[in-house]
Structures are given as structure tokens and as C-alpha cells.
Design a protein around this motif. Structure first.
Motif, PDB file in Angstrom:
ATOM      1  N   GLY A 392      -4.143   8.528   9.145  1.00 46.86           N
ATOM      2  CA  GLY A 392      -4.823   7.644   8.206  1.00 46.86           C
ATOM      3  C   GLY A 392      -6.288   7.963   8.062  1.00 46.86           C
ATOM      4  O   GLY A 392      -6.912   7.614   7.057  1.00 46.86           O
ATOM      5  N   VAL A 393      -6.867   8.645   9.065  1.00 48.83           N
ATOM      6  CA  VAL A 393      -8.275   9.060   9.012  1.00 48.83           C
ATOM      7  C   VAL A 393      -8.425  10.283   8.115  1.00 48.83           C
ATOM      8  O   VAL A 393      -9.186  10.275   7.140  1.00 48.83           O
ATOM      9  CB  VAL A 393      -8.818   9.357  10.424  1.00 48.83           C
ATOM     10  N   THR A 394      -7.701  11.340   8.435  1.00 48.74           N
ATOM     11  CA  THR A 394      -7.876  12.600   7.690  1.00 48.74           C
ATOM     12  C   THR A 394      -7.264  12.554   6.295  1.00 48.74           C
ATOM     13  O   THR A 394      -7.660  13.318   5.416  1.00 48.74           O
ATOM     14  CB  THR A 394      -7.251  13.757   8.483  1.00 48.74           C
ATOM     15  N   GLU A 395      -6.282  11.651   6.068  1.00 48.41           N
ATOM     16  CA  GLU A 395      -5.657  11.541   4.753  1.00 48.41           C
ATOM     17  C   GLU A 395      -6.331  10.504   3.864  1.00 48.41           C
ATOM     18  O   GLU A 395      -5.906  10.295   2.719  1.00 48.41           O
ATOM     19  CB  GLU A 395      -4.175  11.185   4.900  1.00 48.41           C
ATOM     20  N   ALA A 396      -7.378   9.858   4.348  1.00 41.40           N
ATOM     21  CA  ALA A 396      -8.056   8.831   3.551  1.00 41.40           C
ATOM     22  C   ALA A 396      -8.655   9.447   2.290  1.00 41.40           C
ATOM     23  O   ALA A 396      -9.395  10.433   2.367  1.00 41.40           O
ATOM     24  CB  ALA A 396      -9.147   8.166   4.386  1.00 41.40           C
ATOM     25  N   PRO A 397      -8.342   8.888   1.100  1.00 42.34           N
ATOM     26  CA  PRO A 397      -8.871   9.453  -0.152  1.00 42.34           C
ATOM     27  C   PRO A 397     -10.286   8.962  -0.430  1.00 42.34           C
ATOM     28  O   PRO A 397     -10.610   7.796  -0.215  1.00 42.34           O
ATOM     29  CB  PRO A 397      -7.893   8.930  -1.207  1.00 42.34           C
ATOM     30  N   GLY A 398     -11.112   9.872  -0.903  1.00 42.91           N
ATOM     31  CA  GLY A 398     -12.480   9.514  -1.250  1.00 42.91           C
ATOM     32  C   GLY A 398     -12.599   9.091  -2.701  1.00 42.91           C
ATOM     33  O   GLY A 398     -11.620   9.065  -3.455  1.00 42.91           O
ATOM     34  N   ILE A 399     -13.803   8.766  -3.132  1.00 41.72           N
ATOM     35  CA  ILE A 399     -14.061   8.317  -4.498  1.00 41.72           C
ATOM     36  C   ILE A 399     -13.701   9.406  -5.496  1.00 41.72           C
ATOM     37  O   ILE A 399     -13.209   9.133  -6.587  1.00 41.72           O
ATOM     38  CB  ILE A 399     -15.548   7.914  -4.649  1.00 41.72           C
ATOM     39  N   ASP A 435     -16.080   5.214   6.056  1.00 39.06           N
ATOM     40  CA  ASP A 435     -16.255   4.162   5.055  1.00 39.06           C
ATOM     41  C   ASP A 435     -17.116   4.644   3.891  1.00 39.06           C
ATOM     42  O   ASP A 435     -16.855   4.297   2.728  1.00 39.06           O
ATOM     43  CB  ASP A 435     -16.891   2.922   5.694  1.00 39.06           C
ATOM     44  N   ARG A 436     -18.153   5.398   4.201  1.00 40.04           N
ATOM     45  CA  ARG A 436     -19.014   5.921   3.139  1.00 40.04           C
ATOM     46  C   ARG A 436     -18.245   6.895   2.243  1.00 40.04           C
ATOM     47  O   ARG A 436     -18.445   6.931   1.021  1.00 40.04           O
ATOM     48  CB  ARG A 436     -20.238   6.608   3.761  1.00 40.04           C
ATOM     49  N   PHE A 437     -17.349   7.662   2.832  1.00 37.32           N
ATOM     50  CA  PHE A 437     -16.556   8.626   2.064  1.00 37.32           C
ATOM     51  C   PHE A 437     -15.535   7.901   1.172  1.00 37.32           C
ATOM     52  O   PHE A 437     -15.378   8.237  -0.005  1.00 37.32           O
ATOM     53  CB  PHE A 437     -15.826   9.575   3.022  1.00 37.32           C
ATOM     54  N   VAL A 438     -14.857   6.911   1.726  1.00 34.87           N
ATOM     55  CA  VAL A 438     -13.821   6.196   0.969  1.00 34.87           C
ATOM     56  C   VAL A 438     -14.439   5.311  -0.108  1.00 34.87           C
ATOM     57  O   VAL A 438     -13.919   5.198  -1.214  1.00 34.87           O
ATOM     58  CB  VAL A 438     -12.957   5.347   1.933  1.00 34.87           C
ATOM     59  N   GLY A 439     -15.569   4.682   0.202  1.00 30.37           N
ATOM     60  CA  GLY A 439     -16.188   3.736  -0.718  1.00 30.37           C
ATOM     61  C   GLY A 439     -16.175   2.349  -0.099  1.00 30.37           C
ATOM     62  O   GLY A 439     -15.142   1.906   0.419  1.00 30.37           O
ATOM     63  N   VAL A 440     -17.284   1.667  -0.184  1.00 24.89           N
ATOM     64  CA  VAL A 440     -17.443   0.390   0.510  1.00 24.89           C
ATOM     65  C   VAL A 440     -16.421  -0.630   0.053  1.00 24.89           C
ATOM     66  O   VAL A 440     -15.866  -1.380   0.852  1.00 24.89           O
ATOM     67  CB  VAL A 440     -18.876  -0.164   0.300  1.00 24.89           C
ATOM     68  N   ASP A 441     -16.140  -0.667  -1.254  1.00 23.32           N
ATOM     69  CA  ASP A 441     -15.267  -1.709  -1.802  1.00 23.32           C
ATOM     70  C   ASP A 441     -13.823  -1.258  -1.955  1.00 23.32           C
ATOM     71  O   ASP A 441     -13.020  -1.963  -2.559  1.00 23.32           O
ATOM     72  CB  ASP A 441     -15.796  -2.169  -3.175  1.00 23.32           C
ATOM     73  N   ARG A 442     -13.484  -0.087  -1.452  1.00 23.39           N
ATOM     74  CA  ARG A 442     -12.121   0.436  -1.621  1.00 23.39           C
ATOM     75  C   ARG A 442     -11.315   0.279  -0.334  1.00 23.39           C
ATOM     76  O   ARG A 442     -11.841   0.440   0.759  1.00 23.39           O
ATOM     77  CB  ARG A 442     -12.162   1.902  -2.054  1.00 23.39           C
ATOM     78  N   GLN A 443     -10.027  -0.023  -0.508  1.00 23.43           N
ATOM     79  CA  GLN A 443      -9.142  -0.257   0.623  1.00 23.43           C
ATOM     80  C   GLN A 443      -8.488   1.054   1.048  1.00 23.43           C
ATOM     81  O   GLN A 443      -8.164   1.906   0.216  1.00 23.43           O
ATOM     82  CB  GLN A 443      -8.048  -1.260   0.217  1.00 23.43           C
ATOM     83  N   LEU A 444      -8.303   1.222   2.353  1.00 23.00           N
ATOM     84  CA  LEU A 444      -7.598   2.399   2.856  1.00 23.00           C
ATOM     85  C   LEU A 444      -6.126   2.341   2.468  1.00 23.00           C
ATOM     86  O   LEU A 444      -5.539   1.265   2.352  1.00 23.00           O
ATOM     87  CB  LEU A 444      -7.709   2.468   4.384  1.00 23.00           C
TER      88      LEU A 444
END
Length: 469
Positions: A392-399, A435-444
Motif C-alpha cells: 500500500g506504500v509503494t503502490e500509492a498513486p500520486g496526484i 502524504d505529500r506525494f498522494v495529496g493532502v485531501d486524497r484517500q489512499l
């Protein structure tokens, strides 16, 4: 003669008196007819409104619609074609009156190919083609069609027809049919919203149960193990996943300092799948694993035995488990490990100032009954840092759509280790970067779990000059 004259003159007089009496009666009869028709219309609309207010079964409600529509405007037939939530013809809910005309036309509508496409109801050209299909089947019958509209979306079509010829219509007739169509649209929309609410309730219930199971699985705090610092966190996604990490003493009967100095099992796993089933499977495996840890066997043998024990249960559920198992001896700082296809932990070597992966050969738990597992070992030195994590860490999608991936994680870990902070500080920095990579308001999309183990740097006391003694 006079009597004849009287009779001759009385006849026209009688006719002149009779004529206004007949006209009054006709007007009264016409008025009574209108009143009866109005009462009948009101009663029909009231019955449909009552059915809508006491709505419990959409199918029963829709069965009433052609009956009410046809009687309301005095025609001999009506057809209802509702649409599904995604705009297709709702074939299971087609309703028509009279029955003798129904089977063939309903069969043609159900087989109407454009009606099977998502969004059919919002395509005016295709809806018009449906109207033509109905008109062709009814031949010379008079036909009136209108839409079922609710919340700005078309939820179906309502047709009324007269097999005796063209419809003789008034604005009242049109308003009545449109009123029936509007009430039906509300009923269809209400049922769709009810189904959606129930679906959300089921999902929420599963999420709540799954979250509770997962919370019970994960340790609420890290244990004290001599010679190392530990920090752990699971960042749950919207859907409950199957992440699992644990710290298990190999000799739970020991207490206090003796337990802190004893060997500990440290592990990280993930069930392939989400929700309650994944949580239940991990609960089962946790119990098996804790029993295996007490055997004192090396990591490769523990994974081998666990795989055989869980084989039948995992095969029935069509799920598999990835698991990295390690044990740590504080007296020697030796870490032994085996891997069942989990993401290999990353190790920061303070002396070499570099990061590498800890890995060993092995198949998923539950994939093959006689799977064999390799065993590796490493001695941790002062300043070394070990990071266990789930995909879930390495597969987390960014903005931008890119994944966080292992390379970013390695760079983030290196920066955190070079900062000289402890295990908790390293963990905080890694989640901040994620969190900065995914986006503050985006859910994992999936649970993200990390465990940091750090061997503190040795404290070197300054030498004291002999003269000062």
C-alpha cells in the motif's frame, strides 16, 4: 268545435313547456357525468398517491401505473417502460395493459438492442426509436407518450393508446397522464435511492466490522526490546485491507527485563483482498502463527509449517497471503528472516551509508502445499535502520498518476536516516513524504503500513586526561 280548437291549441303549448325541461335534464346529466368523471379521476390519482406514500414494493406500484393511466383518460391500453439507474431499459419491470397485446410487444422491447446500452434513456434519438417501435406494433391505434422524469433525469416512458382510432384529447387528459408519469418517476427514483442507501449501509457495516477486526489484529503499541527502537503505524484506506504486522516474544512466559532481552519475532503480512473476509483470514493466520512462534523453529521452517496449516482454508477462500517473517536476538543483534513473496524490507547500513533489500526465496502462503522457503540472516550494527512495509506504500498513486514505488521509498528512507533522528522520527518523515506525494485531501487506495526498527548509535564517552585524575 271549441273542444277541438282547445285540443288543437294545447298541443303546441305542451311542446313549448316540454322542451326546456328536456334541456335542463340534459345539462344536469352532463354535469353529473363530468362530476362523476372528476371524482373518478381524483379517486384514481388518490389511490396512486396513497400507493406512493405507502411505498414498500416497486414492482407492485409499477403494476398499478398502466391501470390507473388508461382508466384516468378513458383509453383501453397503457404501457410503462422504466429505465435502470444507468439508463438502460429495465426489462424486468416492463408493464402493459391489456394483457392480450402485451407478450409480443414486451418481447420486442426487451430485445430492443439500443435499450441494453448504458445511457440509453438520455439519448433522445434512441428513445424516439423506441417510440416508433411501440407505434409500429400498435398499428393505427392512437398513441400518446411522455417521459418519467425525476431530479432532472429521465427514468422511463409512459404510453397510453386507444385501439379504436385517434385519441380525442384535452389538456386535462395530458395533464393527468403527465401527473401519473411524474409520480411514477418519483417512485423509480425513490427505489434507486433506497437501493443505494442499503448498499452504503452494507458497505459501512462491512467497513466497520473490518476496521474493528483490523484494530484488534494490530498491536496498540510497540514492545520494549533491548538494543533497538521500534515505531509502527498503519494508515487505513477507505476500504479495509488485510495488512498485518506483529511483535511476538518467542518465550512469552518471561517477564520484565528477561523478556526484553529474549528473542522476538517481527513480521509483516498482507492478505490479497479487502474487507471482512481478508480480516477474518488474517485473524486465523495470526492465531496459527503465534502458535508456530512458540516452537522456536527458524523462520523458514515456520513459514513452511504455516503454509501447510493454512493451505485448505486459503484454497477454499481463493486468497493468498504474503508474509515476511523475522526473529531478532538482542544479545547478538542477529536477525534471521524468511519471505513468502512479501515486499522485502529495506535496510540502511549506517557504516556504508547505503540501502539494500532483505530478501529470501519463497512462494505465497496458500499457493502450493509443499512450498519451500529460504532463510537469511544479518547482524545489525549501531545506527542501522530496518524498514518493513506493505505494498500500500509503494503502490500509492500520486496526484500525477505515478506510483510512490520502491525507489522513492528508498530515497525517502535514506534522507530520514541521514537526519540522525530516532525510529519514530524516521517513521513520521516517511509518512509525511507519502502524504505529500498522494495529496493532502486524497484517500489512499490501500492500507499503508510501515514498521521502523533502529539500532541506536553507540554513545562514545570522551577520554579523560590522566593528569585530571
Amino acid at each position: 268545435m271549441s273542444s277541438k280548437s282547445t285540443r288543437r291549441h294545447s298541443t303546441p303549448h305542451q311542446r313549448t313547456v316540454a322542451q326546456p325541461l328536456t334541456a335542463t335534464a340534459s345539462l344536469r346529466e352532463l354535469f353529473d357525468s363530468f362530476s362523476r368523471e372528476q371524482r373518478s379521476s381524483q379517486e384514481l390519482l388518490a389511490s396512486l398517491g396513497f400507493a406512493l406514500r405507502s411505498f414498500t414494493n416497486l414492482h407492485r406500484f409499477l403494476e398499478l401505473v398502466p391501470v390507473v393511466a388508461s382508466r384516468l383518460v378513458g383509453v383501453d391500453g397503457s404501457l410503462l417502460v422504466p429505465f435502470t439507474a444507468d439508463g438502460r431499459i429495465w426489462r424486468e419491470q416492463l408493464q402493459m395493459l391489456p394483457d392480450q397485446r402485451s407478450p409480443e410487444l414486451l418481447r420486442q422491447i426487451a430485445a430492443f438492442d439500443p435499450g441494453t446500452a448504458v445511457g440509453f434513456g438520455s439519448d433522445e434519438r434512441q428513445v424516439l426509436a423506441l417510440d416508433h417501435l411501440v407505434q409500429r406494433h400498435l398499428g393505427r391505434a392512437g398513441l400518446f407518450a411522455t417521459s418519467l422524469v425525476a431530479r432532472g433525469r429521465q427514468r422511463g416512458r409512459l404510453y397510453v393508446f386507444s385501439s379504436t382510432g385517434p385519441l380525442v384529447w384535452s389538456d386535462v387528459h395530458r395533464r393527468h397522464v403527465q401527473l401519473v408519469a411524474d409520480l411514477t418517476g418519483v417512485a423509480v427514483e425513490h427505489d434507486l435511492m433506497l437501493q443505494e442507501a442499503r448498499r452504503h449501509e452494507r458497505v459501512d457495516r462491512q467497513l466497520s466490522i473490518g476496521a474493528e477486526i483490523q484494530a484488534q489484529l494490530l498491536p496498540d503499541h510497540c514492545p520494549v526490546i533491548e538494543g533497538v527502537e521500534l515505531a509502527a503505524r498503519c494508515r487505513p484506506a477507505f476500504q479495509v485491507g488485510g495488512d498485518y504486522y506483529d511483535f511476538i516474544p518467542t518465550r512469552p512466559e518471561l517477564m520484565g527485563r528477561r523478556r526484553e532481552r529474549g528473542r522476538w519475532a517481527l513480521l509483516m503480512g498482507d492478505v490479497m483482498g479487502k474487507g471482512v473476509p481478508a480480516g477474518l483470514l488474517m485473524t486465523m493466520l495470526r492465531g496459527m502463527l503465534r502458535a508456530e512462534v512458540l516452537s522456536g523453529l527458524p523462520p523458514d521452517r515456520i513459514l513452511h509449517d504455516l503454509n501447510q496449516l493454512a493451505q485448505e482454508d486459503l484454497a477454499q477462500s481463493h486468497r493468498f497471503v504474503t508474509l515476511f517473517y523475522s526473529d531478532f536476538d538482542p544479545r547478538t543483534r542477529r536477525l534471521r528472516f524468511a519471505n513468502a513473496a512479501h515486499n522485502p524490507p529495506l535496510i540502511w547500513r549506517a557504516q556504508q551509508r547505503s540501502i539494500s533489500r532483505l530478501d529470501a526465496p519463497g512462494l505465497l502462503i496458500g499457493l502450493q502445499a509443499e512450498a519451500e522457503y529460504g532463510c537469511g540472516e544479518v547482524v545489525l550494527e549501531p545506527g542501522d535502520v530496518l524498514l518493513y512495509y506493505t505494498d500500500g506504500v509503494t503502490e500509492a498513486p500520486g496526484i500525477t498518476g505515478d506510483r510512490f514505488d520502491e525507489e522513492r521509498l528508498m530515497r525517502s528512507l535514506e534522507a530520514a536516516c541521514r537526519s540522525g533522528t530516532g525510529s519514530q522520527g524516521i517513521l513520521d518523515q516517511l509518512f509525511t513524504r507519502l502524504d505529500r506525494f498522494v495529496g493532502v485531501d486524497r484517500q489512499l487506495e490501500d492500507d499503508a503500513s510501515m514498521v521502523v526498527l533502529k539500532v541506536p548509535e553507540e554513545v562514545m564517552l570522551p577520554s579523560v586526561p590522566r593528569a585530571a585524575l
